[in-house]
Write a protein that holds these residues in place. Sequence first.
Motif, PDB file in Angstrom:
ATOM      1  N   ALA A 235     -14.338  37.173 -15.800  1.00 47.44           N
ATOM      2  CA  ALA A 235     -13.472  36.707 -14.704  1.00 47.44           C
ATOM      3  C   ALA A 235     -13.691  35.221 -14.439  1.00 47.44           C
ATOM      4  O   ALA A 235     -12.736  34.455 -14.211  1.00 47.44           O
ATOM      5  CB  ALA A 235     -13.743  37.523 -13.445  1.00 47.44           C
ATOM      6  N   HIS A 236     -14.978  34.822 -14.477  1.00 47.09           N
ATOM      7  CA  HIS A 236     -15.264  33.389 -14.300  1.00 47.09           C
ATOM      8  C   HIS A 236     -14.632  32.559 -15.417  1.00 47.09           C
ATOM      9  O   HIS A 236     -14.087  31.470 -15.177  1.00 47.09           O
ATOM     10  CB  HIS A 236     -16.775  33.163 -14.275  1.00 47.09           C
ATOM     11  N   VAL A 237     -14.706  33.084 -16.645  1.00 41.56           N
ATOM     12  CA  VAL A 237     -14.124  32.347 -17.778  1.00 41.56           C
ATOM     13  C   VAL A 237     -12.609  32.245 -17.619  1.00 41.56           C
ATOM     14  O   VAL A 237     -12.003  31.191 -17.866  1.00 41.56           O
ATOM     15  CB  VAL A 237     -14.496  33.027 -19.107  1.00 41.56           C
ATOM     16  N   ARG A 238     -11.967  33.364 -17.212  1.00 42.12           N
ATOM     17  CA  ARG A 238     -10.514  33.319 -17.022  1.00 42.12           C
ATOM     18  C   ARG A 238     -10.130  32.328 -15.913  1.00 42.12           C
ATOM     19  O   ARG A 238      -9.150  31.593 -16.022  1.00 42.12           O
ATOM     20  CB  ARG A 238      -9.997  34.727 -16.695  1.00 42.12           C
ATOM     21  N   THR A 239     -10.918  32.338 -14.846  1.00 41.20           N
ATOM     22  CA  THR A 239     -10.642  31.382 -13.765  1.00 41.20           C
ATOM     23  C   THR A 239     -10.801  29.944 -14.253  1.00 41.20           C
ATOM     24  O   THR A 239      -9.986  29.061 -13.947  1.00 41.20           O
ATOM     25  CB  THR A 239     -11.582  31.641 -12.578  1.00 41.20           C
ATOM     26  N   ALA A 240     -11.858  29.714 -15.035  1.00 41.29           N
ATOM     27  CA  ALA A 240     -12.069  28.367 -15.585  1.00 41.29           C
ATOM     28  C   ALA A 240     -10.920  27.968 -16.505  1.00 41.29           C
ATOM     29  O   ALA A 240     -10.469  26.814 -16.514  1.00 41.29           O
ATOM     30  CB  ALA A 240     -13.404  28.318 -16.333  1.00 41.29           C
TER      31      ALA A 240
END
Length: 267
Positions: A235-240
């Motif tokens: 999720a953090h990667v997608r947000t980034a």
Amino acid sequence: MPPPRATPGAAARADEAAGADERRLTALLTLAFLALLAGALLRYVLRHGDSGRLPWVVALSVVLAGTQLVRGGSARARRGRLGVVAVCWAVVVLLAPSFAWCAIPLVHTALRVLPVRAALAAITVLTALVVVAELRLADGFDPNLVLVPPVVAALATGVFLHLSRESARRGVLIDDLVRTRRELAATERREGTLAERQRLSGEIHDTLAQGLSSQRMLLQAAERQWDRDPEAARAHVRTAAGIAAEGLAEARRLVHDLGPAGLAGGT
């Protein structure tokens, strides 16, 4: 409100207008001289048609008219023509004093063509010849004939020199104004460039720099949680990735704004 720009086109139009005024003044002086010359010649023919001096007076009048009608040339050529006209006029005045008042346009021509000191000397000689001619025409001595020509010549010379100096001062002021406007325009361009740089710096800081900082923190969080909580890390990667896409779009917008207007449709 910014000052009006001093453009080369405006300067060219001003020079053209000044040249047109000069040509009109030259034409006016020529017409005045020819009118006075024609009047004096007609008077002489009517009153002294049987005089032996008539052929000389007519010949000198033709030379005067022809020389006065010649235009253009260098400053030396104009001074030479003025010298020819002055000598012929002096001779014809000695033959026929009624030609004396043709000196009025010659005074203005001398002031325009000759240096000031030379013009003053020439005007003094012209005025003296006018006085002599008028006294020869008079039945007796008239003090007005001695006083009026010098006074008129002095007045005309003073007015002309005053206007010439005022024109020169205005020219200096106009040059200063043009130079000041150019300096102001250059200063405005520099200030505009600095303001644009500051605006871009603020936009880069508010969008791209903050976006990159957020991506860094999200990716660091994803790295810490990757083994313990893979879903949260993803999720953090997608947000980034979303922030990166927004940053890329913002970067493209900034580049588009900086590019030439004519290329806007092709990018």
